[in-house]
Write an enzyme that holds these catalytic residues in place. Structure first.
Site, PDB file in Angstrom:
ATOM      1  N   GLU A  53      -2.694 -35.890  76.184  1.00  0.00           N
ATOM      2  CA  GLU A  53      -1.800 -34.961  75.472  1.00  0.00           C
ATOM      3  C   GLU A  53      -0.363 -35.280  75.857  1.00  0.00           C
ATOM      4  O   GLU A  53      -0.081 -35.608  77.018  1.00  0.00           O
ATOM      5  CB  GLU A  53      -2.145 -33.515  75.835  1.00  0.00           C
ATOM      6  CG  GLU A  53      -1.223 -32.462  75.278  1.00  0.00           C
ATOM      7  CD  GLU A  53      -1.135 -32.490  73.767  1.00  0.00           C
ATOM      8  OE1 GLU A  53      -0.014 -32.636  73.254  1.00  0.00           O
ATOM      9  OE2 GLU A  53      -2.193 -32.376  73.098  1.00  0.00           O
ATOM     10  N   CYS A  83      -7.339 -30.659  59.967  1.00  0.00           N
ATOM     11  CA  CYS A  83      -6.953 -29.445  59.253  1.00  0.00           C
ATOM     12  C   CYS A  83      -6.320 -29.787  57.903  1.00  0.00           C
ATOM     13  O   CYS A  83      -5.754 -28.909  57.247  1.00  0.00           O
ATOM     14  CB  CYS A  83      -5.998 -28.604  60.090  1.00  0.00           C
ATOM     15  SG  CYS A  83      -4.470 -29.458  60.548  1.00  0.00           S
TER      16      CYS A  83
END
Length: 445
Positions: free
Chosen positions: A328, A401
């Site tokens: 990340e 998404c």
């Protein structure tokens, strides 16, 4: 005089607009549904399309329903309250099918969309812009296709605790005459009000400001605590830049803890103000169960989660794998992920701060079996996908998404030696046009 036309609607766009044809051109109509015959006023004509405003529904769809929210037609937060829930699930699957076939040029079975038993009051996070009118502060979602704020005290897809924080923030900010930020003049104080709801009613209220210091800070905090006796955390996020980014890089804790906790499945997660965390925890559990199923873990695998956030997917998979590595680029998220691993007593998870393109090649000797990726709506940069392929994992589990960018990336991965095997939509955002998709790709040998 407005041009009035009567047309038949045949489909829905990915934004939830009804679609028809007029004089050989595609017509887009907010509030229209497939199968309806409608009367519209032409508000815009372009070379390749027409935009119409719905005036009358002559023949309604059997799937049409009355929106629960009185602001549904104006507010841009929900696009599909006028479509019954079963039809929403069907349409979201079709949205995925269309993207995969038209954009990705891929033929693969798309399973039925996994929905909710109760598709209301599911959002654990709100982030509402703040403006000002003649009668006071306006706080709510933007009106469709504008930056005009639809003022609200209640949102039916938000958890009730978020409504309570919204009302308290409005009352206190008005009391101390805190000025709304004016994006045109780059003046004012308060830009957004953000709320998070966690486990056992833990709540976090974040005031996003254009100034480093909140005027009357101590008095405002005391007043908010009086209105919200059980609030867990009150924070200020500082966003001084002249852009549409909601959160800035600096966050100050004004009261309580830096994080709140929430649960997905049987794991507990600590969430800070800027950390990504799924807004629908009930469906997130279903989403992660699907990702684990698609990963086909036996306990012998090394998995890499390339956009790990606070470690939700990484830790969900770690207990079923030999080793799980999360990557990340946001340092606060990595801090939360490490804490989440400790507090869930998971010792086979490692979290690395940095860009996946730079870190992944260093893991080549680890023998990565499965790569999991849950990128932003823009999808993955081609360099990221090429880096995945260079690792030669047996499987890639892609959580998306955005069906359009998913389709694009699946097409690229197909040229890099990966075949799309399974696609399952999950409805993370009922009443909206958005859909989450989990896809399994396997290395073609």
């Amino acid at each position: 005089m407005d041009e009035i036309q009567t047309i038949a609607l045949e489909g829905l766009t990915s934004e939830g607009q009804g679609v028809g044809r007029l004089d050989g051109l595609t017509v887009f109509v907010d509030g229209g549904l497939p199968g309806e015959r409608v009367r519209i006023s032409i508000v815009e004509r372009k070379k390749n399309y027409v935009v119409g405003r719905l005036i009358e529904i002559i023949e309604p769809s059997s799937d049409r329903t009355v929106p629960r929210c009185p602001l549904a037609e104006k507010c841009g937060g929900c696009q599909l309250q006028h479509l019954n829930y079963a039809a929403q699930l069907h349409w979201k699957r079709q949205q995925v099918v269309d993207a995969i076939e038209r954009i990705g040029k891929i033929r693969a079975e798309v399973e039925p969309t996994r929905g909710m038993s109760d598709p209301w009051r599911y959002r654990n996070k709100m982030q509402f812009p703040v403006g000002r009118s003649k009668i006071g502060l306006q706080i709510g979602c933007f009106e469709k296709k504008t930056h005009s704020i639809v003022d609200t005290n209640e949102c039916l897809i938000q958890r009730r605790e978020n409504d309570e924080m919204l009302r308290a923030a409005r009352q206190v900010l008005e009391k101390f005459n805190i000025q709304a930020y004016d994006e045109d003049r780059h003046r004012g104080v308060i830009r957004h009000v953000m709320g998070r709801v966690g486990l056992n009613g833990e709540t976090m209220l974040v005031l996003v400001t254009a100034l480093e210091r909140l005027p009357n800070e101590k008095q405002i905090v005391l007043a908010l605590r009086k209105e919200l006796p059980s609030v867990t955390s009150i924070q200020q996020n500082i966003q001084k830049f002249r852009n549409n980014v909601i959160l800035g890089r600096e966050t100050r804790v004004l009261y309580g803890s830096r994080t709140i906790r929430d649960r997905i499945g049987d794991l507990i997660f600590n969430i800070s103000a800027r950390s990504f965390f799924q807004v629908n925890t009930m469906q997130a559990a279903r989403l992660y169960e699907t990702a684990i199923e698609f990963a086909q873990l036996t306990g012998a695998e090394t998995i890499v989660d390339a956009y790990c956030g606070t470690g939700t997917i990484t830790l969900s998979m770690a207990r079923r794998a030999r080793k799980a590595i999360g990557i990340e680029i946001v340092s606060s998220a990595i801090s939360d992920a490490k804490r989440n691993a400790r507090e869930n007593n998971i010792r086979n998870a490692e979290f690395l701060l940095g860009d996946a393109v730079e870190i992944l090649p260093r893991l080549k000797d680890e023998g990565v079996d499965v790569i999991v990726v849950d990128p932003p709506r823009a999808g993955c940069d081609r360099r990221v996908l090429e880096t995945f392929a260079a690792m030669e994992p047996t499987r890639i589990v892609y959580v998306s998404c955005n069906p359009a960018t998913l389709a694009r990336d699946l097409s690229i991965l197909s040229t890099l030696g990966f075949r799309t095997k399974k696609i399952r939509p999950v409805d993370m955002f009922p009443m909206t046009s958005h859909v989450e998709v989990v896809t399994l790709l396997e290395l073609h040998t």
